[in-house]
Scaffold this motif. Structure first.
Motif, short mmCIF file in Angstrom:
data_model
loop_
_atom_site.label_atom_id
_atom_site.label_comp_id
_atom_site.label_asym_id
_atom_site.label_seq_id
_atom_site.Cartn_x
_atom_site.Cartn_y
_atom_site.Cartn_z
N SER A 1 3.44 -8.62 -3.67
CA SER A 1 3.99 -8.61 -2.32
C SER A 1 5.24 -7.59 -2.33
O SER A 1 5.45 -6.99 -1.16
CB SER A 1 4.54 -10.04 -2.14
N ALA A 2 6.20 -7.42 -3.21
CA ALA A 2 7.15 -6.40 -3.07
C ALA A 2 6.75 -5.05 -2.86
O ALA A 2 7.32 -4.22 -2.34
CB ALA A 2 8.09 -6.59 -4.48
N PHE A 3 5.51 -4.68 -3.50
CA PHE A 3 4.83 -3.50 -3.53
C PHE A 3 4.66 -2.89 -1.81
O PHE A 3 4.94 -2.08 -1.33
CB PHE A 3 3.84 -3.06 -4.31
N LEU A 4 4.16 -3.99 -1.40
CA LEU A 4 3.60 -3.97 -0.11
C LEU A 4 4.86 -3.91 0.91
O LEU A 4 4.90 -3.17 1.93
CB LEU A 4 2.64 -5.01 0.49
N GLN A 5 5.92 -4.69 0.62
CA GLN A 5 7.16 -4.60 1.50
C GLN A 5 7.87 -3.38 1.27
O GLN A 5 8.47 -2.79 2.31
CB GLN A 5 7.91 -5.81 1.04
N ALA B 1 1.65 -7.56 7.83
CA ALA B 1 2.63 -6.44 7.49
C ALA B 1 2.29 -5.51 6.37
O ALA B 1 2.14 -4.40 6.60
CB ALA B 1 4.24 -6.77 7.51
N GLY B 2 1.64 -6.21 5.44
CA GLY B 2 1.40 -5.31 4.09
C GLY B 2 0.31 -4.56 4.38
O GLY B 2 0.02 -3.42 3.79
N LEU B 3 -0.71 -5.09 5.20
CA LEU B 3 -2.08 -4.47 5.25
C LEU B 3 -1.66 -3.10 6.28
O LEU B 3 -2.17 -2.11 5.95
CB LEU B 3 -2.95 -5.43 6.27
N VAL B 4 -0.89 -3.56 7.50
CA VAL B 4 -0.68 -2.24 8.29
C VAL B 4 0.22 -1.24 7.61
O VAL B 4 0.08 0.03 7.84
CB VAL B 4 0.40 -2.82 9.51
N ALA B 5 0.83 -1.64 6.50
CA ALA B 5 1.69 -0.56 5.78
C ALA B 5 1.08 0.19 4.85
O ALA B 5 1.26 1.55 4.57
CB ALA B 5 2.76 -1.36 4.98
N LEU B 6 -0.23 -0.75 4.41
CA LEU B 6 -1.12 0.27 3.54
C LEU B 6 -1.67 1.30 4.16
O LEU B 6 -1.77 2.54 3.84
CB LEU B 6 -2.16 -0.60 2.80
N VAL B 7 -1.79 1.16 5.48
CA VAL B 7 -2.60 2.44 6.23
C VAL B 7 -1.61 3.10 6.88
O VAL B 7 -1.67 4.44 6.65
CB VAL B 7 -3.41 1.75 7.45
N GLY B 8 -0.49 2.53 7.43
CA GLY B 8 0.76 3.45 7.97
C GLY B 8 1.42 4.47 7.09
O GLY B 8 1.78 5.49 7.58
N VAL B 9 1.44 4.09 5.90
CA VAL B 9 2.17 4.91 4.74
C VAL B 9 1.72 6.13 4.83
O VAL B 9 2.57 7.33 4.68
CB VAL B 9 2.36 4.19 3.47
N TRP B 10 0.30 6.53 4.74
CA TRP B 10 -0.26 7.65 4.78
C TRP B 10 0.13 8.70 5.99
O TRP B 10 0.31 9.98 5.97
CB TRP B 10 -1.92 7.66 4.79
#
Length: 261
Positions: free
Chosen positions: A176-180, A227-236
């Motif tokens: 969870s912390a990784f995704l945050q 939020a974690g799912l969006v972050a996984l995509v958005g970070v790229w």
């Protein structure tokens, strides 16, 4: 900068911070699982160690001369839509606060929780998305910087297994912390500053401790996963076009150079 950014420096600061904090917390005699039982436990188990950690990372940042690159971006991302991830996390913070039974939370606990939130936000962001990120940018492509700094941020929470928390409880916390961490990285790239990530991070921890102290439930808890799912995509997308890398030249001096994700 007094010292040119290098990955090993960022990693060394990250490891030193963890070593100091976990040593003080272990010496307090308060297990991690009992931190939120009382204001006294929160002060002794967490806040004191975090105060020492704050002095440590601030002193190191000053000595390295890294305040500017640690706190600010030279250029923000064009993918402004990626702010959706930290925005969802902010709404989840509101859910934590709404789910807290404030009638059961004493003023002393609120003060201790606020102190914890401020220090956690400052310490962990400056360490992971400040100094570690700056060090990695000395030689690493930006997308790798984002993923490595977030992964190590997740592993920061692995120390809880040495402080009384079960392995089964710690592993999900690391994930969870990784995704945050990805959301906090995105917030930095969108706003151009680490301050927003510090504030959101601190607000999250404060809201979690107050929620847990009253055995409350977050009616918006599902947004954390979203939020974690969006972050996984958005970070790229947030990492693309970053112009923060400072490679070492042949004479050992730093020179700014552009790089893409």
């Amino acid at each position: 900068m007094r010292v040119h950014p290098r990955a090993w420096i960022g990693l060394a600061v990250w490891a030193l911070y963890l070593l100091v904090v976990v040593a003080i917390q272990a010496a307090s005699g308060v297990p991690y699982t009992d931190f939120g039982d009382s204001a006294s436990n929160l002060w002794r188990g967490a806040v004191i160690s975090l105060a020492v950690g704050a002095v440590l990372v601030a002193a190191i940042t000053t000595w390295l001369g890294w305040w500017q690159p640690a706190l600010r971006e030279r250029r923000t991302t064009r993918a402004k839509w990626t702010i959706i991830a930290p925005a969802l996390l902010l709404v989840a913070v509101v859910g934590n606060l709404l789910g807290t039974d404030w009638g059961e939370v004493g003023a002393d606990f609120v003060v201790a929780g606020l102190a914890l939130g401020v220090l956690v936000g400052f310490n962990e962001e400056l360490t992971s998305r400040g100094l570690l990120l700056t060090g990695l940018r000395g030689s690493t492509r930006e997308i790798a910087v984002a993923l490595i700094s977030s992964a190590l941020f997740g592993l920061m929470h692995g120390i809880n297994v040495f402080l009384g928390q079960s392995l089964t409880g710690t592993l999900p916390q690391i994930g969870s912390a990784f995704l945050q961490g990805l959301s906090f990285y995105i917030l930095r790239r969108v706003t151009g500053s680490l301050i927003g990530a510090m504030a959101l991070h601190g607000a999250w921890d404060f809201s979690v401790f107050t929620l847990d102290a009253t055995d409350g439930a977050n009616p918006l808890g599902a947004l954390v996963f979203l939020a974690g799912l969006v972050a996984l995509v958005g970070v790229w997308f947030a990492a693309r076009g970053a112009d923060e890398r400072r490679p070492v030249t042949s004479d050992g001096a730093g020179a700014a150079a552009s790089t893409s994700a």
